[in-house]
Design a protein around this motif. Structure first.
Motif, short mmCIF file in Angstrom:
data_model
loop_
_atom_site.label_atom_id
_atom_site.label_comp_id
_atom_site.label_asym_id
_atom_site.label_seq_id
_atom_site.Cartn_x
_atom_site.Cartn_y
_atom_site.Cartn_z
N GLY A 63 0.50 -12.68 14.90
CA GLY A 63 1.02 -13.46 13.77
C GLY A 63 1.03 -12.70 12.46
O GLY A 63 1.51 -13.22 11.45
N MET A 64 0.52 -11.48 12.45
CA MET A 64 0.45 -10.68 11.23
C MET A 64 1.73 -9.87 11.04
O MET A 64 2.36 -9.44 12.02
CB MET A 64 -0.76 -9.72 11.31
CG MET A 64 -1.01 -8.92 10.05
SD MET A 64 -2.41 -7.77 10.21
CE MET A 64 -3.78 -8.92 10.10
N ASP A 65 2.10 -9.65 9.79
CA ASP A 65 3.20 -8.75 9.48
C ASP A 65 2.89 -7.39 10.11
O ASP A 65 1.80 -6.85 9.93
CB ASP A 65 3.35 -8.61 7.96
CG ASP A 65 4.44 -7.63 7.60
OD1 ASP A 65 5.62 -8.03 7.61
OD2 ASP A 65 4.10 -6.46 7.32
N ALA A 66 3.84 -6.85 10.87
CA ALA A 66 3.61 -5.61 11.62
C ALA A 66 3.26 -4.44 10.70
O ALA A 66 2.37 -3.65 11.01
CB ALA A 66 4.83 -5.28 12.47
N ARG A 67 3.93 -4.33 9.57
CA ARG A 67 3.65 -3.22 8.66
C ARG A 67 2.26 -3.33 8.05
O ARG A 67 1.56 -2.34 7.87
CB ARG A 67 4.73 -3.13 7.59
CG ARG A 67 6.04 -2.59 8.13
CD ARG A 67 7.17 -2.61 7.11
NE ARG A 67 8.37 -2.01 7.65
CZ ARG A 67 9.21 -2.61 8.49
NH1 ARG A 67 8.98 -3.84 8.90
NH2 ARG A 67 10.28 -1.99 8.93
N LYS A 68 1.84 -4.54 7.75
CA LYS A 68 0.50 -4.75 7.22
C LYS A 68 -0.55 -4.38 8.26
O LYS A 68 -1.53 -3.69 7.96
CB LYS A 68 0.31 -6.20 6.78
CG LYS A 68 -1.07 -6.48 6.22
CD LYS A 68 -1.21 -7.91 5.73
CE LYS A 68 -2.61 -8.12 5.16
NZ LYS A 68 -2.78 -9.49 4.69
N ALA A 69 -0.35 -4.82 9.50
CA ALA A 69 -1.28 -4.47 10.58
C ALA A 69 -1.36 -2.96 10.76
O ALA A 69 -2.44 -2.39 10.88
CB ALA A 69 -0.85 -5.14 11.89
N ARG A 70 -0.20 -2.31 10.74
CA ARG A 70 -0.15 -0.84 10.87
C ARG A 70 -0.96 -0.18 9.76
O ARG A 70 -1.77 0.72 10.02
CB ARG A 70 1.30 -0.37 10.82
CG ARG A 70 1.45 1.15 10.85
CD ARG A 70 2.78 1.60 10.32
NE ARG A 70 2.95 1.15 8.93
CZ ARG A 70 4.12 1.01 8.33
NH1 ARG A 70 5.24 1.25 8.99
NH2 ARG A 70 4.20 0.61 7.07
N ASP A 71 -0.77 -0.63 8.54
CA ASP A 71 -1.45 -0.02 7.40
C ASP A 71 -2.96 -0.23 7.46
O ASP A 71 -3.73 0.66 7.10
CB ASP A 71 -0.90 -0.58 6.09
CG ASP A 71 0.55 -0.16 5.84
OD1 ASP A 71 1.05 0.76 6.52
OD2 ASP A 71 1.18 -0.77 4.96
N ILE A 72 -3.39 -1.40 7.91
CA ILE A 72 -4.82 -1.69 8.01
C ILE A 72 -5.49 -0.84 9.08
O ILE A 72 -6.60 -0.33 8.89
CB ILE A 72 -5.05 -3.19 8.31
CG1 ILE A 72 -4.67 -4.04 7.09
CG2 ILE A 72 -6.49 -3.46 8.73
CD1 ILE A 72 -4.61 -5.52 7.37
N LEU A 73 -4.83 -0.67 10.22
CA LEU A 73 -5.44 0.00 11.38
C LEU A 73 -5.28 1.52 11.37
O LEU A 73 -6.04 2.23 12.03
CB LEU A 73 -4.84 -0.56 12.67
CG LEU A 73 -5.03 -2.06 12.88
CD1 LEU A 73 -4.22 -2.52 14.08
CD2 LEU A 73 -6.49 -2.39 13.03
N ASN A 74 -4.32 2.02 10.62
CA ASN A 74 -4.02 3.45 10.60
C ASN A 74 -5.22 4.28 10.15
O ASN A 74 -5.84 3.99 9.13
CB ASN A 74 -2.82 3.71 9.69
CG ASN A 74 -2.36 5.13 9.76
OD1 ASN A 74 -2.19 5.67 10.85
ND2 ASN A 74 -2.14 5.74 8.61
N GLY A 75 -5.53 5.31 10.92
CA GLY A 75 -6.56 6.26 10.52
C GLY A 75 -7.98 5.92 10.93
O GLY A 75 -8.89 6.70 10.67
N ILE A 76 -8.20 4.78 11.56
CA ILE A 76 -9.55 4.43 12.02
C ILE A 76 -9.95 5.39 13.13
O ILE A 76 -9.17 5.68 14.03
CB ILE A 76 -9.61 2.96 12.51
CG1 ILE A 76 -9.37 2.01 11.34
CG2 ILE A 76 -10.95 2.67 13.19
CD1 ILE A 76 -9.27 0.56 11.73
N LYS A 77 -11.17 5.90 13.06
CA LYS A 77 -11.66 6.85 14.06
C LYS A 77 -12.75 6.22 14.90
O LYS A 77 -13.45 5.29 14.46
CB LYS A 77 -12.19 8.10 13.37
CG LYS A 77 -11.11 8.86 12.63
CD LYS A 77 -11.64 10.10 11.99
CE LYS A 77 -10.49 10.78 11.25
NZ LYS A 77 -10.91 12.02 10.63
N CYS A 78 -12.92 6.73 16.11
CA CYS A 78 -13.96 6.26 17.03
C CYS A 78 -14.93 7.42 17.27
O CYS A 78 -14.57 8.41 17.91
CB CYS A 78 -13.33 5.80 18.35
SG CYS A 78 -14.53 5.17 19.53
#
Length: 81
Positions: A46-61
């Motif tokens: 249900g989230m705007d795809a671009r917003k989701a992309r921006d939030i998740l981008n660059g997270i490392k494990c």
């Protein structure tokens, strides 16, 4: 539009994503930590795809240069292209 992304560098090996009118409708991860991936999938539905992309981008494990959320960001980018 449903797309399949083949993840790299994570326990997840595939992500199926459905984006309609710029909104994430559903996400399905294959491989990896089931609970975390179910949670991520529910949070971005249900989230705007671009917003989701921006939030998740660059997270490392850990010591990896990527993570399942980062791979989802890449899957979203691929689906939007």
């Amino acid at each position: 539009m449903k797309k399949t992304y083949h993840a790299k560098g994570t326990c997840t090996h595939q992500i199926d994503i459905d984006i309609e009118d710029g909104v994430v409708r559903s996400v399905q991860f294959y491989g990896g930590c089931s609970g975390n991936q179910q949670g991520i999938s529910m949070l971005v539905a249900g989230m705007d795809a671009r917003k989701a992309r921006d939030i998740l981008n660059g997270i490392k494990c850990g010591r990896k240069n990527t993570s399942c959320p980062d791979q989802l960001a890449r899957a979203i980018e691929m689906a939007l292209a």
